[in-house]
Design an enzyme around this catalytic site. Sequence first.
Site, mmCIF file in Angstrom:
data_model
loop_
_atom_site.group_PDB
_atom_site.id
_atom_site.type_symbol
_atom_site.label_atom_id
_atom_site.label_comp_id
_atom_site.label_asym_id
_atom_site.label_seq_id
_atom_site.Cartn_x
_atom_site.Cartn_y
_atom_site.Cartn_z
ATOM 1 N N GLY A 120 0.839 -1.195 0.000
ATOM 2 C CA GLY A 120 0.000 0.000 0.000
ATOM 3 C C GLY A 120 0.869 1.238 0.000
ATOM 4 C CB CYS A 132 5.256 -3.934 0.060
ATOM 5 S SG CYS A 132 6.102 -2.373 -0.219
ATOM 6 C CD GLU A 164 2.454 -8.275 -5.531
ATOM 7 O OE1 GLU A 164 3.266 -8.994 -4.945
ATOM 8 O OE2 GLU A 164 2.170 -7.115 -5.144
ATOM 9 C CG ASP A 183 -19.676 -9.009 -17.469
ATOM 10 O OD1 ASP A 183 -18.895 -9.869 -17.909
ATOM 11 O OD2 ASP A 183 -19.348 -7.825 -17.284
ATOM 12 C CE LYS A 221 -15.942 -8.653 -19.792
ATOM 13 N NZ LYS A 221 -17.077 -7.800 -19.416
#
Length: 523
Positions: free
Chosen positions: A65, A92, A181, A237, A379
């Site tokens: 963050g 972090c 990541e 969707d 998605k």
Amino acid sequence: MPDLIRHPEPKAEDMILIIDFGSQYNQLIARRVRENRIYCQIEPPDIDISDIINLKPEGIILSGGPSSIYEKNSPKIDKHIFSIGIPVLGICYGMQFMIYSLGGTVERAAKREYGFAKLYIKKSIGILEGIEQNTWCWMSHGDSINKLPEDFIVAASTDNTEIAAVYNENKQFYGLQFHPEVEHTPLGKKMLRNFLLNICGCKRSWSMKSFAKTAISEISQSVKDDKIILGLSGGVDSSVTAMLVHKAVGKNLTCIFVDNGLLRKNEAEKLKKTLSRNLDINIRYVNAGNKFLKALTKITDPEKKRKIIGKIFMDVFEAEAKKIKDAKFLAQGTLYPDIIESRSAFGGPTAVIKSHHNVGGLPKSMKLKLVEPLKYLFKDEVRKLGKTLGLHQDLIWRQPFPGPGLSIRIIGEITKQRLTILREVDDILLAEIKEAGLYRKLWQSFAILLPLKSVGIMGDQRTYENIVAIRAVTSKDAMTADWARIPYTLLAKISNRIINEVVGVNRVVYDISSKPPSTIEWE
Ligand code: XMP
């Protein structure tokens, strides 16, 4: 605030809880977990400890963050997470929070560390198991840990950061100052896999098939014999939502398709055909184009356009929905990024750029209960789910199309004539993109009609006509996007065809901006 954000549902399978401390990489952490076929949820730091216990996560990841731990309003999570016997990985800021909460200290680093750093491994155990050699990692921090709690051990360092990876094996707490990541940490995926599989003991059982089974049974349990309605847009969707709900409640589902007059050329007819061929579902079509266009007369401000369209859509939808007697539920195809992004609208750290998220958009007067079966999916996962459910290819691979349609692609005033011009341009563009086999590779490809005219020459005549822009982007989830490197030959063909075939256009430009700092749509 939508209920679902505050009260997460209990899990059906192994899961990882990700605490969102505001990092730009949060969704990436979630994707990494899911790539391992393990379910995960991102929740804000003020989640109640009882909700965490209720979720029964196999492990917790505290994200990075932008804050500094000593800032007055820096985000914090209930420290009890460190005493409920669940493995924790802090990344972090998340690592700094963990160390600070457990008695260590953090200070502003002499030198801000940003970018690649060589990681010197000291102990290849736990999260660093199998990572024996020194490797690269991606750093992005201004603060550093300068003192560890007694029971923590340093596992790796960089030239600038002595405490770059730490662990407490007994409690199964791990901390990484760098970002495992991101692609720039080449062995980051392995580190995360170590955490998920070896440390948390997660089973890799999450699949779209198991997701569909659970979702269908949850929907039928909550809707029972009541009636449910759904706004069908023809996008992947809402179509996938319709299929899931239909499998759960059959004919008790009615879909409403509102034609707002702002669709692409022949889109309404094409959609009608595919939808009724593919989905054996009650669908009501409402042609409300004139209503929308009338209300948009002389409106040029993008946010005003959105508000007007949103309001009329609600009115039209509500009037149609009222005809379905005794409806108690409303299904929506809200996706996970919508929920994460729209938290900012409820006091989160990120600024609201465009008011286009459908979360919380339900008119109160309808008094319907929300069913959002895709609310934890990205998605690409929805597309996989559509495939699992047998949805038609054309619907699965339809590029996203914004609710306000062409209105936000006509910069300035919307008129019937300008709509016709844009439709013709857009139709040529899409035909060429499809012909070149690029349609599925692009996140979106579309045209924008500018409020500018330019001088041209046709035959021997001077022309003074409209300019259109072409936008084509690649993206994974619309949060970031890059302009597509479309071959010049194709761009040339598109431009030629548009200028020759569409009366009223004499210039075509190609948009070469990425998001951020630009956005995908122009308005
Ligand atoms: P931006 O322009 O914010 O777009 O980069 C991100 C994604 O959202 C879509 N978009 C909208 N979708 N209503 C919608 O339903 C809207 O008002 C709206 N504005 C943008 C855009 O097409 C892209 O996929």
